[in-house]
Write an enzyme that holds these catalytic residues in place. Structure first.
Site, PDB file in Angstrom:
ATOM      1  NE  ARG A 280       9.983  -2.608  -5.737  1.00  0.00           N
ATOM      2  CZ  ARG A 280       8.674  -2.542  -5.910  1.00  0.00           C
ATOM      3  NH1 ARG A 280       7.883  -3.448  -5.326  1.00  0.00           N
ATOM      4  NH2 ARG A 280       8.129  -1.606  -6.665  1.00  0.00           N
TER       5      ARG A 280
ATOM      6  CD  GLU B 144      10.596  -9.281  -8.815  1.00  0.00           C
ATOM      7  OE1 GLU B 144       9.839  -8.328  -8.997  1.00  0.00           O
ATOM      8  OE2 GLU B 144      10.707  -9.822  -7.694  1.00  0.00           O
TER       9      GLU B 144
ATOM     10  CG  HIS C 228       6.403  -8.769  -8.242  1.00  0.00           C
ATOM     11  ND1 HIS C 228       7.511  -7.984  -8.424  1.00  0.00           N
ATOM     12  CD2 HIS C 228       5.501  -7.981  -7.585  1.00  0.00           C
ATOM     13  CE1 HIS C 228       7.304  -6.781  -7.916  1.00  0.00           C
ATOM     14  NE2 HIS C 228       6.077  -6.757  -7.396  1.00  0.00           N
TER      15      HIS C 228
END
Length: 328
Positions: free
Chosen positions: A239, A267, A286
Site C-alpha cells: 500500500r 493511488e 497497481h
C-alpha cells in the site's frame, strides 16, 4: 461485486461449476445491498452463502438483517476488510478468502522486480537506448548482479512469505523484519530476522509487504530512507501509505535511490508527479495483483471453498477476525 470484475471472474467455465455446486443465478450480480433491486433482495433473503469480490458493499448489521439465512461469505479476492464488518463475526458467519491465489502474482511481480533491480536492467536498457552503439557495459555496471546481494523483506505476510519462497533458488541473502515473527520462525523460513533500521541499512533491495494499519503508516520514513545504501532499490507492492512519499521523492529526484512502485499515495499520482518520468523509477498502475487470466485462479479457489462448504467441510483458508488486526 465490483462492476465488470464479477463478469470476468465467473466466465462460462466457472458458471457451470457454480451452478453444479449450488442453486445460484450466476448472472444475478448485486452491487448495492443496502437498497437492492427486487430480484437481488429476494435472492439475498434466501441466500446461505454469499460470493463476493473486489468492490463488494459492506455487510453491516442493517444489510445482514436482510439475509437471515446467511451462514458464510466466500471472497474471490484478497483482503476482506472493506466489506466484512464486526456484525458478520457477531452473527457467527464464517468467511473464506482467495488471498492465497491473489498473493502468487504479487510475489511473482516482486521476484521479477528484485532480479531486474539487482541486474540494473532498467538503467542499462535506458542507457542502451541513448547510446545505440557498442559499449563497455561491464565497466559501467560493475555493481550489477544478484550474486550474494542482500534483499530485505518488510513483512512476513502471505505475499512476503511467498517472495521468500521464490527467492530460495537464488544466491541472495534475505533479511526479514516482522515484529510478529520469532527467531525460530525466521530460521524455519530460511531468513535472518532483523530490526527495520538494520534491514534498511544493509539491504541493496528492500521490498515492502506489510499490511496497511495505523501502526504501519509511513513506516518507511525520511530517517529510514536515509539509512538505505546509495543506489538501493525500494519496491512497494503493498500500500502506498507505508512509504512517506514526500520523503521518498527527494531521494529519487537526486538519483540516490531507485524504486519500483506498483502502489502510491494517493493511488494515482498527480498528473505532474515526477514519478511518471524519473529514469530511476518503474511506476506501474497497481497491476501486481491478479490481472487478466490470473483472475481465474481466484475464482477457482473460491469455488473450491464453496465445494468444501457444500460437503460440510471447514474452509481450507478461513479468515479469522483476530488475524485482521495485523494482516491485510
Amino acid at each position: 461485486m465490483g462492476p465488470g470484475i464479477a463478469e470476468r471472474l465467473f466466465a462460462d467455465r466457472h458458471r457451470d461449476r457454480l451452478t453444479t455446486l449450488a442453486r445460484a443465478d450466476p448472472h444475478l450480480i448485486a452491487h448495492d445491498l443496502a437498497a437492492p433491486t427486487p430480484p437481488v433482495a429476494a435472492a439475498f433473503a434466501a441466500a446461505e452463502v454469499l460470493l463476493t469480490c473486489w468492490g463488494a458493499p459492506p455487510l453491516t448489521a442493517e444489510v445482514l438483517a436482510r439475509a437471515p439465512r446467511l451462514r458464510a461469505v466466500v471472497h474471490a479476492a484478497g483482503s476482506v476488510k472493506h466489506h466484512i464488518t464486526d456484525a458478520c463475526w457477531d452473527r457467527g458467519i464464517t468467511v473464506a478468502s482467495a488471498a492465497a491465489a491473489n498473493a502468487l502474482p504479487v510475489a511473482e511481480y516482486t521476484l521479477a522486480a528484485i532480479l531486474f533491480a539487482g541486474k540494473h536492467v532498467l538503467r542499462s536498457a535506458q542507457r542502451y537506448e541513448r547510446l545505440r552503439t557498442d559499449h563497455d557495459w561491464s565497466r559501467e555496471f560493475d555493481s550489477a548482479g544478484n550474486y550474494r546481494r542482500t534483499v530485505g523483506i518488510v513483512g512476513a505476510s502471505r505475499i512476503g512469505r511467498r517472495v521468500i519462497e521464490l527467492l530460495r533458488p537464488f544466491d541472495v541473502a534475505v533479511l526479514l523484519y516482522d515484529p510478529y515473527v520469532t527467531e525460530a520462525e525466521a530460521a524455519e523460513l530460511g531468513v535472518v530476522r532483523t530490526g527495520l533500521d538494520e534491514l534498511c541499512n544493509i539491504s541493496g533491495i528492500v521490498t515492502v509487504h506489510a499490511p496497511q494499519l495505523a501502526s504501519t503508516r509511513h513506516m518507511i520514513d525520511a530517517r529510514r530512507l536515509a539509512l538505505l545504501p546509495d543506489g538501493a532499490t525500494l519496491i512497494n507492492t503493498s500500500r502506498g501509505s507505508l512509504i512517506d512519499e514526500n520523503a521518498l521523492l527527494p531521494e529519487l529526484i537526486s538519483g540516490r535511490l531507485h524504486a519500483v512502485l506498483d502502489v502510491t499515495d494517493p493511488e494515482v499520482p498527480a498528473a505532474d508527479s515526477p514519478l511518471y518520468t524519473l529514469p530511476n523509477v518503474l511506476l506501474t498502475p497497481h497491476i501486481a495483483g491478479s490481472l487478466g487470466n490470473e483472475l481465474h485462479r481466484m475464482a477457482d479457489q473460491a469455488l473450491d471453498e464453496l465445494e468444501r462448504y457444500t460437503q460440510g467441510l471447514p474452509f481450507a483458508d478461513p479468515v479469522r477476525p483476530d488475524a485482521l488486526n495485523h494482516s491485510a
